[in-house]
Design an enzyme around this catalytic site. Structure first.
Site, short mmCIF file in Angstrom:
data_model
loop_
_atom_site.label_atom_id
_atom_site.label_comp_id
_atom_site.label_asym_id
_atom_site.label_seq_id
_atom_site.Cartn_x
_atom_site.Cartn_y
_atom_site.Cartn_z
CD GLN A 188 59.66 40.54 30.22
OE1 GLN A 188 59.32 40.08 31.31
NE2 GLN A 188 59.38 41.78 29.88
CG LEU A 189 55.43 37.84 23.33
CD1 LEU A 189 54.30 37.20 24.13
CD2 LEU A 189 54.88 38.99 22.48
CB ILE A 238 63.91 42.56 11.25
CG1 ILE A 238 64.62 43.16 12.45
CG2 ILE A 238 63.43 41.16 11.52
CD1 ILE A 238 63.76 43.13 13.71
CB ALA A 267 59.83 45.79 20.65
CE1 TYR A 268 67.10 51.11 21.24
CE2 TYR A 268 65.44 52.01 22.72
CZ TYR A 268 66.75 51.94 22.29
OH TYR A 268 67.72 52.70 22.92
CB THR A 312 53.42 49.85 24.00
OG1 THR A 312 53.51 50.40 25.31
CG2 THR A 312 53.72 50.95 23.01
CG ASP A 313 50.85 50.74 28.43
OD1 ASP A 313 51.87 50.32 27.85
OD2 ASP A 313 50.82 50.99 29.65
CE1 TYR A 315 58.76 50.34 23.45
CE2 TYR A 315 57.08 51.28 24.89
CZ TYR A 315 57.62 50.20 24.24
OH TYR A 315 57.02 48.97 24.34
N1 LIG Z 1 57.94 44.87 28.51
C1 LIG Z 1 56.86 45.65 28.68
O1 LIG Z 1 56.55 46.09 29.80
C2 LIG Z 1 55.95 45.94 27.52
C3 LIG Z 1 54.84 46.79 27.73
C4 LIG Z 1 54.01 47.07 26.63
C5 LIG Z 1 54.27 46.51 25.39
N2 LIG Z 1 55.36 45.71 25.22
C6 LIG Z 1 55.63 45.16 23.89
O2 LIG Z 1 55.57 43.75 23.99
C7 LIG Z 1 56.47 43.16 23.04
C8 LIG Z 1 57.35 42.14 23.72
O3 LIG Z 1 58.08 42.81 24.76
P1 LIG Z 1 59.12 42.04 25.68
O4 LIG Z 1 58.94 42.57 27.07
O5 LIG Z 1 59.06 40.58 25.41
O6 LIG Z 1 60.48 42.66 25.09
P2 LIG Z 1 61.97 42.29 25.46
O7 LIG Z 1 62.01 41.28 26.54
O8 LIG Z 1 62.69 43.59 25.64
O9 LIG Z 1 62.47 41.59 24.14
C9 LIG Z 1 62.64 42.32 22.95
C10 LIG Z 1 63.22 41.38 21.94
O10 LIG Z 1 63.53 42.10 20.75
C11 LIG Z 1 64.72 41.53 20.23
N3 LIG Z 1 65.42 42.38 19.31
C12 LIG Z 1 65.94 43.59 19.52
N4 LIG Z 1 66.53 44.01 18.39
C13 LIG Z 1 66.41 43.02 17.47
C14 LIG Z 1 66.81 42.85 16.13
N5 LIG Z 1 67.46 43.81 15.47
N6 LIG Z 1 66.52 41.68 15.50
C15 LIG Z 1 65.84 40.73 16.14
N7 LIG Z 1 65.42 40.83 17.42
C16 LIG Z 1 65.72 41.96 18.06
C17 LIG Z 1 65.55 41.33 21.48
O11 LIG Z 1 66.64 40.50 21.18
P3 LIG Z 1 68.02 40.67 21.98
O12 LIG Z 1 67.76 40.14 23.35
O13 LIG Z 1 68.96 39.86 21.16
O14 LIG Z 1 68.34 42.13 22.01
C18 LIG Z 1 64.51 40.68 22.36
O15 LIG Z 1 64.39 39.31 22.05
C19 LIG Z 1 57.22 44.35 22.41
O16 LIG Z 1 56.62 44.67 21.18
C20 LIG Z 1 57.02 45.50 23.38
O17 LIG Z 1 57.07 46.75 22.73
C21 LIG Z 1 56.20 45.41 26.25
#
Ligand SMILES: NC(=O)c1ccc[n+]([C@@H]2O[C@H](COP(=O)([O-])OP(=O)(O)OC[C@H]3O[C@@H](n4cnc5c(N)ncnc54)[C@H](OP(=O)(O)O)[C@@H]3O)[C@@H](O)[C@H]2O)c1
Length: 291
Positions: free
Chosen positions: A11-12, A36, A59-60, A100-101, A124
């Site tokens: 998403q980000l 990575i 991120a995972y 994250t929170d 997580y």
């Molecule tokens: N979503 C939330 O509600 C939330 C809340 C608090 C904090 N955050 C933080 O905000 C940040 C962005 O979150 P988001 O919602 O954008 O996450 P997301 O949509 O789940 O995307 C995570 C990304 O990580 C990539 N990824 C996973 N394994 C990888 C690897 N080995 N090499 C390269 N890329 C890899 C995924 O690629 P693939 O699609 O190819 O797997 C995906 O592009 C993260 O750090 C998360 O912890 C998120």
């Protein structure tokens, strides 16, 4: 300025890619572009792209799966983050990382400050906390850690899109009302990340949209905005339920509102909007994509 974003399909990363301009080129790299887990691979790719800065949007993020797959969660949320910090240090690149929170326990009752004690409830949050620790050990002088919460975007899977799908087919929904936080549109988070890179922000900070909500409040707002915009034809009944009514593998904080004042001080040009206004912005974008 060439800003390398680690993560491509998330998403980000997707929102960051939309903000690319001629003067500030955003290049999103996925798992096929670099490994990575491997410092040499990261270094080779960053040099080849002539990178000026790095934002880690990978991120995972599968909070419940992490409980039974801690090896993968730690590999991506901690060890890979340490690798990125190591290479950024070698190449003297500014590094922005998102956390994250869920590093917080959730028992504070007033908004969490960046230097409040962390005490994650699940794998997580613990793996993300370990990633923060590694950055602070390896490259604190030129890294920013930005914690956020409840992220959604027009792209990818998230609570808003899940609710819209369910509200179109279910007669009623029960949604948790005793977990309190702040929904955050990834577009605003992306803008905050880019500004942090440009202004060379360092240290740990918080960014979310403004205001406070429960998941129940969020669901009610999603439905009423969708009805206003014509994304749903009719409303359904939404019932508040408790966390105990909806058990999940991972425990989540009951309260995880984040205090954003340190980032606002570092970036006076940052414009924060209330989560309800941002929800309307996101859902208007969904409507535009559909027509
Ligand atoms: N979503 C939330 O509600 C939330 C809340 C608090 C904090 N955050 C933080 O905000 C940040 C962005 O979150 P988001 O919602 O954008 O996450 P997301 O949509 O789940 O995307 C995570 C990304 O990580 C990539 N990824 C996973 N394994 C990888 C690897 N080995 N090499 C390269 N890329 C890899 C995924 O690629 P693939 O699609 O190819 O797997 C995906 O592009 C993260 O750090 C998360 O912890 C998120």
């Amino acid at each position: 300025m060439k800003i390398i974003v680690i993560g491509k399909s998330g998403q980000l990363a997707w929102e960051l890619n939309q903000l690319s301009t001629a003067g500030q080129e955003v290049i999103c790299l996925g798992r096929n572009d670099l490994d990575i887990d491997d410092v040499a691979s990261i270094s080779r790719v960053l040099v080849a792209f002539n990178a000026n800065a790095v934002i880690n949007a990978s991120a995972y993020t599968a909070v419940d799966n992490a409980e039974s797959d801690s090896v993968s969660a730690y590999a991506l949320n901690a060890e890979a983050v340490g690798n990125l910090a190591t290479v950024c240090k070698d190449l003297l690149l500014p590094f922005v990382h998102i956390s994250t929170d869920f590093v917080f326990h959730g028992d504070k009752g007033i908004p969490y400050l960046p230097n409040d004690d962390i005490n994650p409830l699940g794998v997580y949050g613990a793996s993300k906390a370990e990633g923060e620790k590694l950055i602070n050990e390896i490259y604190p002088e030129n890294s920013a850690i930005i914690r956020t919460s409840w992220v959604y975007s027009t792209h990818g899977n998230n609570f808003v899109k899940t609710m819209l799908n369910l509200m179109a087919v279910k007669p009623e929904l029960g949604i948790i009302s005793d977990q309190i936080g702040t929904p955050t549109f990834a577009k605003g988070l992306a803008q905050a990340c880019l500004l942090s890179v440009t202004k060379r922000v360092t240290g740990t900070h918080h960014y979310t949209d403004l205001g406070v909500a429960s998941w129940y409040d969020f669901a009610v707002a999603i439905q009423s905005t969708a009805l206003d915009l014509g994304l749903l034809k009719q409303g359904i009944s939404i019932r508040p339920i408790t966390t105990a009514d909806y058990p999940t593998p991972a425990k989540r904080p009951h309260y995880s509102v984040l205090d954003k004042s340190s980032l606002v001080s570092a970036l006076p040009e940052l414009s924060l909007e209330h989560w309800q206004a941002q929800l309307k912005n996101m859902m208007t974008a969904i409507k535009a994509e559909q027509s």
